[in-house]
Design a protein around this motif. Structure first.
Motif, short mmCIF file in Angstrom:
data_model
loop_
_atom_site.label_atom_id
_atom_site.label_comp_id
_atom_site.label_asym_id
_atom_site.label_seq_id
_atom_site.Cartn_x
_atom_site.Cartn_y
_atom_site.Cartn_z
N GLN A 1 7.60 0.64 -1.51
CA GLN A 1 7.28 1.40 -2.72
C GLN A 1 6.85 2.79 -2.28
OE1 GLN A 1 4.22 -0.77 -4.71
NE2 GLN A 1 5.61 -2.35 -5.42
N VAL A 2 7.38 3.80 -2.97
CA VAL A 2 7.05 5.18 -2.63
C VAL A 2 6.71 5.93 -3.91
CG1 VAL A 2 7.92 7.34 -1.63
CG2 VAL A 2 8.57 5.16 -0.61
N GLN A 3 5.58 6.64 -3.89
CA GLN A 3 5.23 7.55 -4.97
C GLN A 3 5.74 8.92 -4.59
OE1 GLN A 3 0.99 7.09 -5.11
NE2 GLN A 3 1.11 5.64 -6.80
N VAL A 4 6.32 9.61 -5.57
CA VAL A 4 6.97 10.89 -5.32
C VAL A 4 6.33 11.97 -6.19
CG1 VAL A 4 9.17 12.11 -5.49
CG2 VAL A 4 9.13 9.71 -4.81
N GLN A 5 6.20 13.16 -5.62
CA GLN A 5 5.75 14.34 -6.36
C GLN A 5 6.65 15.49 -5.93
OE1 GLN A 5 1.63 15.28 -5.79
NE2 GLN A 5 1.70 16.98 -7.21
N LEU B 1 3.16 5.86 0.38
CA LEU B 1 4.05 4.74 0.55
C LEU B 1 3.24 3.48 0.75
CD1 LEU B 1 4.59 4.21 4.01
CD2 LEU B 1 5.56 6.42 3.57
N THR B 2 3.77 2.40 0.21
CA THR B 2 3.10 1.10 0.30
C THR B 2 4.00 0.16 1.07
OG1 THR B 2 2.01 1.47 -1.83
CG2 THR B 2 2.07 -0.79 -1.01
N TRP B 3 3.43 -0.39 2.13
CA TRP B 3 4.16 -1.30 3.00
C TRP B 3 3.23 -2.43 3.40
CZ3 TRP B 3 4.30 -1.49 8.74
CH2 TRP B 3 5.33 -2.30 9.22
N HIS B 4 3.68 -3.66 3.25
CA HIS B 4 2.89 -4.85 3.55
C HIS B 4 1.54 -4.82 2.84
CE1 HIS B 4 5.64 -6.76 6.22
NE2 HIS B 4 5.58 -5.82 7.14
N GLY B 5 1.53 -4.36 1.57
CA GLY B 5 0.33 -4.37 0.76
C GLY B 5 -0.66 -3.26 1.05
N GLN B 6 -0.37 -2.40 1.99
CA GLN B 6 -1.26 -1.29 2.33
C GLN B 6 -0.62 0.02 1.91
OE1 GLN B 6 -3.43 -1.69 5.77
NE2 GLN B 6 -4.31 0.34 5.67
N THR B 7 -1.42 0.90 1.30
CA THR B 7 -0.93 2.20 0.85
C THR B 7 -1.35 3.28 1.84
OG1 THR B 7 -1.01 1.51 -1.45
CG2 THR B 7 -0.97 3.87 -1.04
#
Length: 80
Positions: free
Chosen positions: A9-13, A20-26
């Motif tokens: 998951q990636v938040q973009v601006q 970015l969220t990987w293995h439950g960690q942001t």
């Protein structure tokens, strides 16, 4: 760098990854080190993509985003 090829998951601006969220960690992206375009392996049906090398917390990661609406993000590699 170690290859992963995991969806993330990636938040973009402003069209740049900021978290970015990987293995439950942001992880907050502190810097986009490099950005480039890749055509994808069209003969396998891959879409073109934009690739980023980012510094996110303790991670130095290469992340890719498929072009087009709903294009997925994935973690391509992490620096060992």
């Amino acid at each position: 760098m170690k290859a992963y090829q995991h969806d993330i998951q990636v938040q973009v601006q402003d069209q740049q990854p900021v978290r970015l969220t990987w293995h439950g960690q942001t992880y907050r992206v502190q810097a986009v080190i490099d950005e480039w375009r890749a055509g994808g392996r069209w003969w396998l049906g891959e879409r073109p993509r934009t690739c980023y090398l980012v510094q996110a917390g303790e991670l130095t990661a290469e992340v890719h985003r498929e072009d087009g609406e709903g294009g997925r993000w994935w973690l391509a590699r992490l620096q060992d």
